[in-house]
Design a protein around this motif. Sequence first.
Motif, short mmCIF file in Angstrom:
data_model
loop_
_atom_site.label_atom_id
_atom_site.label_comp_id
_atom_site.label_asym_id
_atom_site.label_seq_id
_atom_site.Cartn_x
_atom_site.Cartn_y
_atom_site.Cartn_z
N GLU A 140 0.84 -1.19 0.00
CA GLU A 140 0.00 0.00 0.00
C GLU A 140 0.88 1.25 0.00
OE1 GLU A 140 -3.33 0.22 -0.20
OE2 GLU A 140 -3.34 -1.98 -0.47
N VAL A 141 0.64 2.15 -0.94
CA VAL A 141 1.44 3.37 -1.01
C VAL A 141 1.16 4.23 0.22
CG1 VAL A 141 1.81 5.53 -2.27
CG2 VAL A 141 1.57 3.37 -3.52
N GLU A 142 2.24 4.71 0.86
CA GLU A 142 2.11 5.53 2.06
C GLU A 142 2.61 6.96 1.85
OE1 GLU A 142 4.42 3.07 4.77
OE2 GLU A 142 2.54 2.45 5.75
N TYR A 143 3.62 7.13 0.99
CA TYR A 143 4.28 8.43 0.89
C TYR A 143 4.85 8.61 -0.51
CZ TYR A 143 7.73 12.13 1.87
OH TYR A 143 8.47 13.27 1.85
N LEU A 144 4.71 9.83 -1.04
CA LEU A 144 5.30 10.19 -2.33
C LEU A 144 6.08 11.49 -2.16
CD1 LEU A 144 1.96 9.49 -2.79
CD2 LEU A 144 2.83 9.18 -5.12
N HIS A 145 7.19 11.57 -2.86
CA HIS A 145 8.00 12.80 -2.78
C HIS A 145 8.58 13.11 -4.15
CE1 HIS A 145 11.65 15.23 -2.29
NE2 HIS A 145 11.00 15.77 -1.27
N THR A 146 8.42 14.35 -4.59
CA THR A 146 8.96 14.78 -5.87
C THR A 146 9.83 16.02 -5.69
OG1 THR A 146 7.04 13.97 -7.10
CG2 THR A 146 8.41 15.60 -8.20
N ILE A 218 17.34 27.04 -7.51
CA ILE A 218 18.29 26.17 -6.84
C ILE A 218 19.39 25.77 -7.82
CG2 ILE A 218 18.61 23.98 -5.62
CD1 ILE A 218 15.78 24.21 -4.63
N PRO A 219 20.56 26.38 -7.72
CA PRO A 219 21.65 26.07 -8.65
C PRO A 219 22.47 24.85 -8.24
CG PRO A 219 22.31 27.86 -7.21
CD PRO A 219 20.89 27.53 -6.84
N VAL A 220 22.12 24.21 -7.12
CA VAL A 220 22.96 23.17 -6.52
C VAL A 220 22.92 21.86 -7.29
CG1 VAL A 220 23.32 21.78 -4.44
CG2 VAL A 220 22.68 24.20 -4.24
N PHE A 221 21.75 21.44 -7.75
CA PHE A 221 21.57 20.10 -8.31
C PHE A 221 21.63 20.05 -9.83
CE2 PHE A 221 18.98 20.27 -4.37
CZ PHE A 221 19.68 19.36 -3.62
N GLY A 222 21.76 21.20 -10.51
CA GLY A 222 21.55 21.20 -11.94
C GLY A 222 20.07 21.01 -12.21
N LYS A 223 19.72 20.40 -13.30
CA LYS A 223 18.33 20.09 -13.59
C LYS A 223 17.96 18.78 -12.92
CE LYS A 223 15.04 19.65 -17.42
NZ LYS A 223 14.88 19.67 -18.89
N ARG A 224 17.01 18.83 -12.00
CA ARG A 224 16.63 17.64 -11.24
C ARG A 224 15.14 17.41 -11.36
NH1 ARG A 224 17.52 16.59 -4.71
NH2 ARG A 224 16.19 14.74 -4.57
N ARG A 225 14.78 16.19 -11.71
CA ARG A 225 13.38 15.78 -11.86
C ARG A 225 13.26 14.35 -11.36
NH1 ARG A 225 13.60 20.40 -13.18
NH2 ARG A 225 12.87 21.46 -15.07
N ASP A 226 12.84 14.14 -10.11
CA ASP A 226 12.76 12.75 -9.63
C ASP A 226 11.59 12.54 -8.69
OD1 ASP A 226 13.69 13.76 -7.18
OD2 ASP A 226 15.75 13.13 -7.54
N LEU A 227 11.25 11.28 -8.50
CA LEU A 227 10.08 10.88 -7.73
C LEU A 227 10.42 9.64 -6.92
CD1 LEU A 227 6.96 10.60 -7.10
CD2 LEU A 227 6.79 9.37 -9.28
N ALA A 228 10.06 9.66 -5.64
CA ALA A 228 10.16 8.48 -4.79
C ALA A 228 8.78 8.12 -4.28
CB ALA A 228 11.10 8.74 -3.61
N VAL A 229 8.46 6.85 -4.30
CA VAL A 229 7.18 6.35 -3.79
C VAL A 229 7.49 5.25 -2.77
CG1 VAL A 229 4.98 5.26 -4.33
CG2 VAL A 229 6.04 6.83 -5.99
#
Length: 338
Positions: A140-146, A218-229
């Motif tokens: 069961e999905v509990e948490y999502l972060h983007t 935010i210049p730290v990460f470059g271009k960042r596009r990610d998702l954690a489930v």
Amino acid sequence: MRYGIVGTGYWGKNHVRVATELRDAGAIDEVVICDADGERAADLASTYDVAYTTRHDRLAVDAASVATPSPTHEDIATDLLRSGTDLLVEKPLALSADAAWNVVETAREEGRTLGVGHIFRYHPGLRELKRLIDAGELGEVEYLHTARFAFRVPRDTTGVLYSLAVHDVDAYDYLLGERPDRVHCTMNSTHRDDIDETTTLTLEYGDRTGVIHSSWQIPVFGKRRDLAVVGTDGAAYLDYLADTEVEVYDASIVADASGDLRKRDEGKTVHEAADAEPLKTELREFVAAVEGGRDPPASGRVGARTVELLERAATAADAGQILEVPVRTRSVERMNTD
């Protein structure tokens, strides 16, 4: 099918490229482009060997993509729908819920197919993640972060809530198959009045939580596009820039026979989805929906519901409160037919 593209700027020119590729593959018959900048339209028309016009009311096509600036979407979309044109409108569908539902209602009245450019519904990695969630691979999905970060000069039309977070609001809807119950949002504006450069959005789906961080500052990460489930039986990670890979972690917190909690970590596996350009998949599936007289995966109703939630998030940010997410009667009617 005679296919049009209205707006040939940064993203619109990609619609032109893909539409001509579909033309060359025989999926559509002819491409016509439209841009108020006649010189730009002429140059692009010459590059791709297509016709062009500077007025959308002279487009005369069967179906079209609308990739103009967001504040123009409602007027251009309603004009074209009333002229008998099926439409794929780039996200956001409009900048207010009333305007978005007006476009949806116009499409219904005219009997036209309406899609919205929520392109991540066509991203191969996200589609694979959706398959894994639906198959119960994470429990069961509990948490999502983007995290969706870049470093750039803010736009002068819309901020990151409507430009970046819009993708993830819809992605959560897609993955979970439901709308949130409550929303909290903070927005920061420094360089342009009323243009948010950084937004943090928290969405509550009963016992589940989704967090969205979006920023142009935010210049730290470059271009960042990610998702954690994170689910009860495991977790998944998707780097949108990697396109096809989904990392699945066979890890969770479990209780042993005595009731003590321990960490279970059996490592990760990488799932590989079939490679496909999301925009080409989106246009191909939109054309198929038009020909079949049905809604595409990201329908007008999907787009309007997303704008409703963005509007509620902005209200929550202004109020500095956690707000319930009410569902309009007409929204419920449309959700029930999706």
